[in-house]
Motif scaffolding. Structure first.
Motif, PDB file in Angstrom:
ATOM      1  N   SER A 101      58.598  82.364  48.084  1.00  0.00           N
ATOM      2  CA  SER A 101      57.287  82.864  47.674  1.00  0.00           C
ATOM      3  C   SER A 101      57.287  83.488  46.282  1.00  0.00           C
ATOM      4  CB  SER A 101      56.765  83.876  48.695  1.00  0.00           C
ATOM      5  OG  SER A 101      57.632  84.980  48.767  1.00  0.00           O
ATOM      6  N   PHE A 102      58.403  84.000  45.814  1.00  0.00           N
ATOM      7  CA  PHE A 102      58.363  84.630  44.490  1.00  0.00           C
ATOM      8  C   PHE A 102      58.965  83.780  43.375  1.00  0.00           C
ATOM      9  CE2 PHE A 102      62.392  86.493  46.039  1.00  0.00           C
ATOM     10  CZ  PHE A 102      63.224  86.280  44.959  1.00  0.00           C
ATOM     11  N   LYS A 103      59.560  82.640  43.699  1.00  0.00           N
ATOM     12  CA  LYS A 103      60.121  81.775  42.663  1.00  0.00           C
ATOM     13  C   LYS A 103      59.096  81.350  41.613  1.00  0.00           C
ATOM     14  CE  LYS A 103      63.924  79.819  45.270  1.00  0.00           C
ATOM     15  NZ  LYS A 103      64.386  78.650  46.006  1.00  0.00           N
ATOM     16  N   PRO A 104      57.873  80.958  41.998  1.00  0.00           N
ATOM     17  CA  PRO A 104      56.903  80.570  40.963  1.00  0.00           C
ATOM     18  C   PRO A 104      56.641  81.685  39.952  1.00  0.00           C
ATOM     19  CG  PRO A 104      56.112  79.913  43.115  1.00  0.00           C
ATOM     20  CD  PRO A 104      57.336  80.755  43.330  1.00  0.00           C
ATOM     21  N   PHE A 105      56.657  82.924  40.385  1.00  0.00           N
ATOM     22  CA  PHE A 105      56.420  84.049  39.480  1.00  0.00           C
ATOM     23  C   PHE A 105      57.608  84.256  38.538  1.00  0.00           C
ATOM     24  CE2 PHE A 105      53.915  84.907  43.306  1.00  0.00           C
ATOM     25  CZ  PHE A 105      52.653  84.928  42.740  1.00  0.00           C
ATOM     26  N   VAL A 106      58.818  84.081  39.056  1.00  0.00           N
ATOM     27  CA  VAL A 106      60.018  84.195  38.224  1.00  0.00           C
ATOM     28  C   VAL A 106      60.038  83.084  37.188  1.00  0.00           C
ATOM     29  CG1 VAL A 106      62.541  84.109  38.231  1.00  0.00           C
ATOM     30  CG2 VAL A 106      61.338  85.363  40.028  1.00  0.00           C
ATOM     31  N   TYR A 107      59.740  81.853  37.617  1.00  0.00           N
ATOM     32  CA  TYR A 107      59.724  80.730  36.681  1.00  0.00           C
ATOM     33  C   TYR A 107      58.644  80.908  35.620  1.00  0.00           C
ATOM     34  CZ  TYR A 107      62.802  78.344  39.992  1.00  0.00           C
ATOM     35  OH  TYR A 107      63.841  78.008  40.805  1.00  0.00           O
ATOM     36  N   LEU A 108      57.469  81.381  36.025  1.00  0.00           N
ATOM     37  CA  LEU A 108      56.388  81.597  35.066  1.00  0.00           C
ATOM     38  C   LEU A 108      56.778  82.661  34.044  1.00  0.00           C
ATOM     39  CD1 LEU A 108      53.543  81.062  34.072  1.00  0.00           C
ATOM     40  CD2 LEU A 108      52.744  82.777  35.692  1.00  0.00           C
ATOM     41  N   ALA A 109      57.384  83.754  34.499  1.00  0.00           N
ATOM     42  CA  ALA A 109      57.829  84.806  33.575  1.00  0.00           C
ATOM     43  C   ALA A 109      58.858  84.257  32.590  1.00  0.00           C
ATOM     44  CB  ALA A 109      58.417  85.978  34.357  1.00  0.00           C
ATOM     45  N   ALA A 110      59.758  83.404  33.068  1.00  0.00           N
ATOM     46  CA  ALA A 110      60.765  82.802  32.178  1.00  0.00           C
ATOM     47  C   ALA A 110      60.097  81.929  31.128  1.00  0.00           C
ATOM     48  CB  ALA A 110      61.758  81.988  32.997  1.00  0.00           C
ATOM     49  N   LEU A 111      59.131  81.113  31.546  1.00  0.00           N
ATOM     50  CA  LEU A 111      58.423  80.258  30.592  1.00  0.00           C
ATOM     51  C   LEU A 111      57.647  81.089  29.571  1.00  0.00           C
ATOM     52  CD1 LEU A 111      57.114  77.524  33.044  1.00  0.00           C
ATOM     53  CD2 LEU A 111      58.907  77.267  31.319  1.00  0.00           C
ATOM     54  N   GLU A 112      57.019  82.169  30.032  1.00  0.00           N
ATOM     55  CA  GLU A 112      56.257  83.027  29.120  1.00  0.00           C
ATOM     56  C   GLU A 112      57.157  83.764  28.135  1.00  0.00           C
ATOM     57  OE1 GLU A 112      54.011  85.491  31.786  1.00  0.00           O
ATOM     58  OE2 GLU A 112      52.294  84.128  31.740  1.00  0.00           O
ATOM     59  N   ASN A 113      58.441  83.901  28.465  1.00  0.00           N
ATOM     60  CA  ASN A 113      59.376  84.615  27.598  1.00  0.00           C
ATOM     61  C   ASN A 113      60.295  83.680  26.822  1.00  0.00           C
ATOM     62  OD1 ASN A 113      59.062  87.645  27.935  1.00  0.00           O
ATOM     63  ND2 ASN A 113      58.961  86.915  30.046  1.00  0.00           N
ATOM     64  N   GLY A 114      59.874  82.438  26.652  1.00  0.00           N
ATOM     65  CA  GLY A 114      60.581  81.550  25.750  1.00  0.00           C
ATOM     66  C   GLY A 114      61.498  80.517  26.360  1.00  0.00           C
ATOM     67  N   LEU A 115      61.824  80.609  27.633  1.00  0.00           N
ATOM     68  CA  LEU A 115      62.642  79.571  28.231  1.00  0.00           C
ATOM     69  C   LEU A 115      61.797  78.317  28.375  1.00  0.00           C
ATOM     70  CD1 LEU A 115      64.438  82.048  28.964  1.00  0.00           C
ATOM     71  CD2 LEU A 115      65.138  80.725  30.931  1.00  0.00           C
ATOM     72  N   ARG A 116      62.434  77.172  28.230  1.00  0.00           N
ATOM     73  CA  ARG A 116      61.729  75.907  28.353  1.00  0.00           C
ATOM     74  C   ARG A 116      62.188  75.223  29.626  1.00  0.00           C
ATOM     75  NH1 ARG A 116      60.974  73.331  22.571  1.00  0.00           N
ATOM     76  NH2 ARG A 116      59.685  72.067  23.926  1.00  0.00           N
ATOM     77  N   PRO A 117      61.419  74.289  30.159  1.00  0.00           N
ATOM     78  CA  PRO A 117      61.836  73.597  31.379  1.00  0.00           C
ATOM     79  C   PRO A 117      63.203  72.923  31.258  1.00  0.00           C
ATOM     80  CG  PRO A 117      59.541  73.143  30.937  1.00  0.00           C
ATOM     81  CD  PRO A 117      60.073  73.910  29.746  1.00  0.00           C
ATOM     82  N   ARG A 118      63.606  72.566  30.062  1.00  0.00           N
ATOM     83  CA  ARG A 118      64.903  71.903  29.870  1.00  0.00           C
ATOM     84  C   ARG A 118      66.037  72.892  29.615  1.00  0.00           C
ATOM     85  NH1 ARG A 118      65.408  70.308  23.776  1.00  0.00           N
ATOM     86  NH2 ARG A 118      63.981  71.810  22.919  1.00  0.00           N
ATOM     87  N   THR A 119      65.752  74.190  29.590  1.00  0.00           N
ATOM     88  CA  THR A 119      66.776  75.206  29.349  1.00  0.00           C
ATOM     89  C   THR A 119      67.810  75.185  30.472  1.00  0.00           C
ATOM     90  OG1 THR A 119      65.180  76.629  28.235  1.00  0.00           O
ATOM     91  CG2 THR A 119      67.198  77.677  29.010  1.00  0.00           C
ATOM     92  N   ILE A 120      69.082  75.175  30.094  1.00  0.00           N
ATOM     93  CA  ILE A 120      70.168  75.234  31.077  1.00  0.00           C
ATOM     94  C   ILE A 120      70.500  76.702  31.302  1.00  0.00           C
ATOM     95  CG2 ILE A 120      72.569  74.656  31.540  1.00  0.00           C
ATOM     96  CD1 ILE A 120      72.147  72.147  29.814  1.00  0.00           C
ATOM     97  N   VAL A 121      70.489  77.106  32.566  1.00  0.00           N
ATOM     98  CA  VAL A 121      70.758  78.493  32.927  1.00  0.00           C
ATOM     99  C   VAL A 121      72.102  78.561  33.638  1.00  0.00           C
ATOM    100  CG1 VAL A 121      69.941  80.478  34.252  1.00  0.00           C
ATOM    101  CG2 VAL A 121      68.298  78.953  33.159  1.00  0.00           C
ATOM    102  N   LEU A 122      72.985  79.415  33.158  1.00  0.00           N
ATOM    103  CA  LEU A 122      74.291  79.583  33.781  1.00  0.00           C
ATOM    104  C   LEU A 122      74.117  80.210  35.160  1.00  0.00           C
ATOM    105  CD1 LEU A 122      77.393  79.512  33.552  1.00  0.00           C
ATOM    106  CD2 LEU A 122      77.257  81.805  32.587  1.00  0.00           C
TER     107      LEU A 122
END
Length: 82
Positions: free
Chosen positions: A38-59
């Motif tokens: 339930s909270f993943k969409p909010f985490v992903y949205l915050a990441a996108l709003e803070n400069g991460l892109r869908p293609r960003t590789i996260v360790l």
């Protein structure tokens, strides 16, 4: 999976299993959800709003945290075996 019309709120389609004859358990309406779902969409949205892109590789490797005199902390499961 539940498909809802965003304009009317009407349920258009619902799929909750693969063999109704084998079990009448409907996963779409009867399954308990993990909180992460339930909270993943909010985490992903915050990441996108803070400069991460869908293609960003996260360790996502294991890591430990320590600071000054504080004991080392690392994420672990309930049984502390990872």
């Amino acid at each position: 999976m539940v498909v809802i019309d965003p304009h009317t709120g009407r349920v258009l389609a619902m799929s909750g299993g693969y063999a109704y004859g084998g079990t009448e358990f409907n996963r779409a309406t009867q399954a308990k959800r993990q909180p992460g779902s339930s909270f993943k969409p909010f985490v992903y949205l915050a990441a996108l709003e803070n400069g991460l892109r869908p293609r960003t590789i996260v360790l996502d490797a294991r890591w430990k945290w320590s600071k000054g005199g504080v004991p080392t902390w690392k994420p672990q499961n309930y049984h502390e075996d990872i």
